[in-house]
Design a protein around this motif. Structure first.
Motif, PDB file in Angstrom:
ATOM      1  N   ARG A 299       0.841  -1.203   0.000  1.00 35.40           N
ATOM      2  CA  ARG A 299       0.000   0.000   0.000  1.00 35.40           C
ATOM      3  C   ARG A 299       0.876   1.253   0.000  1.00 35.40           C
ATOM      4  N   TYR A 300       0.279   2.353  -0.450  1.00 30.44           N
ATOM      5  CA  TYR A 300       1.009   3.624  -0.452  1.00 30.44           C
ATOM      6  C   TYR A 300       0.060   4.738  -0.040  1.00 30.44           C
ATOM      7  N   LEU A 301       0.530   5.586   0.858  1.00 24.08           N
ATOM      8  CA  LEU A 301      -0.290   6.719   1.324  1.00 24.08           C
ATOM      9  C   LEU A 301       0.280   8.025   0.788  1.00 24.08           C
ATOM     10  N   LEU A 302      -0.584   8.814   0.178  1.00 27.04           N
ATOM     11  CA  LEU A 302      -0.177  10.130  -0.319  1.00 27.04           C
ATOM     12  C   LEU A 302      -1.402  11.037  -0.240  1.00 27.04           C
ATOM     13  N   ARG A 303      -1.460  11.842   0.793  1.00 23.90           N
ATOM     14  CA  ARG A 303      -2.634  12.712   0.928  1.00 23.90           C
ATOM     15  C   ARG A 303      -2.627  13.802  -0.134  1.00 23.90           C
ATOM     16  N   PHE A 304      -3.789  14.077  -0.718  1.00 20.89           N
ATOM     17  CA  PHE A 304      -3.815  15.212  -1.648  1.00 20.89           C
ATOM     18  C   PHE A 304      -4.078  16.508  -0.896  1.00 20.89           C
ATOM     19  N   GLU A 305      -4.339  16.432   0.391  1.00 29.36           N
ATOM     20  CA  GLU A 305      -4.444  17.574   1.333  1.00 29.36           C
ATOM     21  C   GLU A 305      -5.655  18.468   1.110  1.00 29.36           C
ATOM     22  N   THR A 306      -5.899  18.860  -0.114  1.00 26.03           N
ATOM     23  CA  THR A 306      -7.108  19.605  -0.488  1.00 26.03           C
ATOM     24  C   THR A 306      -7.302  19.452  -1.988  1.00 26.03           C
ATOM     25  N   SER A 307      -8.562  19.372  -2.431  1.00 18.27           N
ATOM     26  CA  SER A 307      -8.822  19.262  -3.871  1.00 18.27           C
ATOM     27  C   SER A 307      -8.890  20.637  -4.529  1.00 18.27           C
ATOM     28  N   ASP A 308      -8.746  21.701  -3.741  1.00 13.69           N
ATOM     29  CA  ASP A 308      -8.747  23.058  -4.295  1.00 13.69           C
ATOM     30  C   ASP A 308      -7.339  23.312  -4.865  1.00 13.69           C
ATOM     31  N   ALA A 309      -7.252  23.265  -6.210  1.00 16.02           N
ATOM     32  CA  ALA A 309      -5.941  23.276  -6.867  1.00 16.02           C
ATOM     33  C   ALA A 309      -5.143  24.538  -6.534  1.00 16.02           C
ATOM     34  N   GLU A 310      -5.834  25.641  -6.458  1.00 18.59           N
ATOM     35  CA  GLU A 310      -5.146  26.910  -6.212  1.00 18.59           C
ATOM     36  C   GLU A 310      -4.596  26.947  -4.777  1.00 18.59           C
ATOM     37  N   LEU A 311      -5.426  26.514  -3.839  1.00 21.81           N
ATOM     38  CA  LEU A 311      -4.993  26.463  -2.434  1.00 21.81           C
ATOM     39  C   LEU A 311      -3.828  25.478  -2.265  1.00 21.81           C
ATOM     40  N   TYR A 312      -3.950  24.336  -2.942  1.00 21.81           N
ATOM     41  CA  TYR A 312      -2.901  23.306  -2.852  1.00 21.81           C
ATOM     42  C   TYR A 312      -1.558  23.858  -3.313  1.00 21.81           C
ATOM     43  N   GLU A 313      -1.570  24.525  -4.458  1.00 27.42           N
ATOM     44  CA  GLU A 313      -0.315  25.066  -5.012  1.00 27.42           C
ATOM     45  C   GLU A 313       0.288  26.108  -4.052  1.00 27.42           C
ATOM     46  N   ARG A 314      -0.605  26.842  -3.370  1.00 22.94           N
ATOM     47  CA  ARG A 314      -0.129  27.869  -2.445  1.00 22.94           C
ATOM     48  C   ARG A 314       0.562  27.260  -1.222  1.00 22.94           C
ATOM     49  N   ILE A 315       0.000  26.176  -0.714  1.00 25.35           N
ATOM     50  CA  ILE A 315       0.555  25.620   0.533  1.00 25.35           C
ATOM     51  C   ILE A 315       1.587  24.520   0.281  1.00 25.35           C
ATOM     52  N   HIS A 316       1.614  24.022  -0.976  1.00 25.29           N
ATOM     53  CA  HIS A 316       2.483  22.885  -1.302  1.00 25.29           C
ATOM     54  C   HIS A 316       3.186  23.191  -2.618  1.00 25.29           C
ATOM     55  N   PRO A 317       4.182  24.096  -2.577  1.00 22.47           N
ATOM     56  CA  PRO A 317       4.812  24.511  -3.835  1.00 22.47           C
ATOM     57  C   PRO A 317       5.458  23.325  -4.559  1.00 22.47           C
ATOM     58  N   SER A 318       5.311  23.303  -5.884  1.00 25.14           N
ATOM     59  CA  SER A 318       5.962  22.263  -6.695  1.00 25.14           C
ATOM     60  C   SER A 318       7.471  22.444  -6.607  1.00 25.14           C
ATOM     61  N   LEU A 319       8.206  21.364  -6.845  1.00 24.53           N
ATOM     62  CA  LEU A 319       9.658  21.479  -6.968  1.00 24.53           C
ATOM     63  C   LEU A 319       9.949  22.073  -8.340  1.00 24.53           C
ATOM     64  N   PRO A 320      11.079  22.776  -8.492  1.00 22.30           N
ATOM     65  CA  PRO A 320      11.384  23.388  -9.792  1.00 22.30           C
ATOM     66  C   PRO A 320      11.315  22.359 -10.914  1.00 22.30           C
ATOM     67  N   GLY A 321      10.536  22.671 -11.946  1.00 14.05           N
ATOM     68  CA  GLY A 321      10.467  21.787 -13.120  1.00 14.05           C
ATOM     69  C   GLY A 321       9.689  20.502 -12.915  1.00 14.05           C
ATOM     70  N   ARG A 322       9.039  20.361 -11.771  1.00  9.99           N
ATOM     71  CA  ARG A 322       8.288  19.102 -11.519  1.00  9.99           C
ATOM     72  C   ARG A 322       6.946  19.446 -10.910  1.00  9.99           C
ATOM     73  N   HIS A 323       5.948  19.617 -11.760  1.00  5.68           N
ATOM     74  CA  HIS A 323       4.633  19.995 -11.260  1.00  5.68           C
ATOM     75  C   HIS A 323       4.071  18.903 -10.343  1.00  5.68           C
ATOM     76  N   SER A 324       3.594  19.314  -9.178  1.00  8.83           N
ATOM     77  CA  SER A 324       3.069  18.331  -8.234  1.00  8.83           C
ATOM     78  C   SER A 324       1.603  18.037  -8.536  1.00  8.83           C
ATOM     79  N   ASP A 325       1.321  16.798  -8.947  1.00 11.30           N
ATOM     80  CA  ASP A 325      -0.066  16.409  -9.232  1.00 11.30           C
ATOM     81  C   ASP A 325      -0.345  15.102  -8.490  1.00 11.30           C
TER      82      ASP A 325
END
Ligand code: 5AD
Length: 356
Positions: free
Chosen positions: A154-180
């Motif tokens: 099994r693998y756990l990976l919370r998406f934290e919030t489905s609000d894409a804009e809020l997610y990007e604000r609190i969980h910045p992507s790494l340079p060149g690697r969009h977090s999805d």
């Protein structure tokens, strides 16, 4: 209550019904929700409460999440990585105290190499004979593949919030690697993992509407495991200092709202495994775990991280259980399970084994 908001009337709950329940304040109406969630839990996953032994194997992290106390920007935090030997001891301990699964969790730490983790998985799975859950962040597909081949279940990976804009604000992507994380969760399913995800409740800027969307996303992703806890502000993080709020529509980081989310998650994903989370126990040390277990949850995750590291895995302040030894933790948890008239689960307790 008008019929459109009745829980019995709908085979799958609509956005409108979910939002209605998230807004509901009347305690007697909420009793209906709690009862329904508990009955659904009993009907689909039974009275067994499975124990997952948690090993927080490293607090190194390359991410800069605005809410998290072990983020890369936290200078002054002593960093650790458990040795192979310590992980093996932890896994043996998990078996001794009656856990069917070992959960290895860490920050996103590339010092935990593909081969190191694969070896640990082979030991826990092959030598100790326990199921393995990994929660090691957004790792490349090659790593996930290798660990699955090594036997991880099994693998756990919370998406934290489905609000894409809020997610990007609190969980910045790494340079060149969009977090999805949605794409990652689908990838985990393709690789044959049981996939777990979840959210924090009460993130500054999170609306009740977006929590209803989170619940719909649990269905759409057909999650096997769903972890839900309150957002706990850590003054040492940027978000912890923020006073952002949506006013009326702001989702409060309240115990009641967390429990509503747990209950509704049970209703929308009846056979999923749902933990009563440590964050919930942190918010309500007296009875957070019990309330979770009687309002939809069926899993507990005793923390078996060696004492010398526990305080350092400080994803949020004052984490429950940080001051207890493993035996004390597990005995306390088992006593709570029995006091509720439930039983301690045996075996791996995966979603597949609870499917009818
Ligand atoms: N409050 C509550 N939960 C948190 N997590 C991380 N930081 C916090 C916080 N400040 C949760 C996230 C992460 C999980 C391992 O811990 O949801 O996915």
């Amino acid at each position: 209550m008008s019929v459109i908001f009745s829980l019995e009337a709908e085979p799958s709950l609509s956005r409108e019904t979910l939002l209605h329940w998230l807004r509901e304040k009347d305690p007697s109406a909420l009793e209906t929700l709690w009862r329904h969630a508990d009955e659904t839990r009993k009907a689909h996953v039974g009275d067994e409460v499975h124990l997952r032994g948690l090993l927080e194997i490293s607090n190194h992290c390359v991410r800069s999440c605005g809410y998290c106390g072990i983020a890369a920007y936290r200078e002054g935090l002593t960093r650790y990585r458990m040795t192979a030997e310590e992980i093996r001891d932890g896994a043996r301990l998990a078996a001794e105290v009656g856990c069917g699964t070992v959960v290895m969790q860490s920050g996103e730490d590339y010092g935990l190499t593909r081969e190191f983790v694969a070896e640990a998985v082979r030991f826990v799975k092959g030598d100790v004979g326990l199921a393995v859950t990994l929660s090691l962040g957004e790792r490349p597909e090659g790593d996930l593949e290798a660990w699955r081949e090594a036997g991880a279940d099994r693998y756990l990976l919370r998406f934290e919030t489905s609000d894409a804009e809020l997610y990007e604000r609190i969980h910045p992507s790494l340079p060149g690697r969009h977090s999805d994380r949605f794409a990652q969760l689908r990838q985990l399913r393709r690789l044959g993992y049981e996939a777990g995800s979840g959210v924090m409740v009460g993130i500054p800027g999170q609306s009740l509407e977006s929590l209803a969307e989170d619940l719909l996303a649990f269905c759409e992703l057909d999650l096997d495991m769903i972890g839900i806890g309150p957002y706990i502000a850590d003054p040492a993080t940027p978000l912890g200092k923020s006073l952002a709020s949506l006013g009326e529509e702001q989702a409060p980081a309240s115990e009641e709202l967390v429990l509503k989310m747990v209950a509704l998650a049970r209703l929308v994903r009846p056979d999923a495994n749902l933990p009563a989370t440590t964050a919930l126990a942190t918010m309500d040390r007296a009875q957070g775990r019990e309330l979770g277990l009687t309002r939809g949850a069926n899993i507990l995750m005793p923390n078996l991280t060696p004492a010398k590291y526990r305080r350092l895995y400080a994803i949020y302040p004052d984490k429950a259980g940080a001051d207890q030894g493993p035996t004390q933790t597990v005995e306390g948890i088992k006593a709570k399970i029995l006091a509720l008239g439930r039983t301690v689960g045996h075996g791996p307790g995966g979603r597949a084994s609870t499917r009818s």
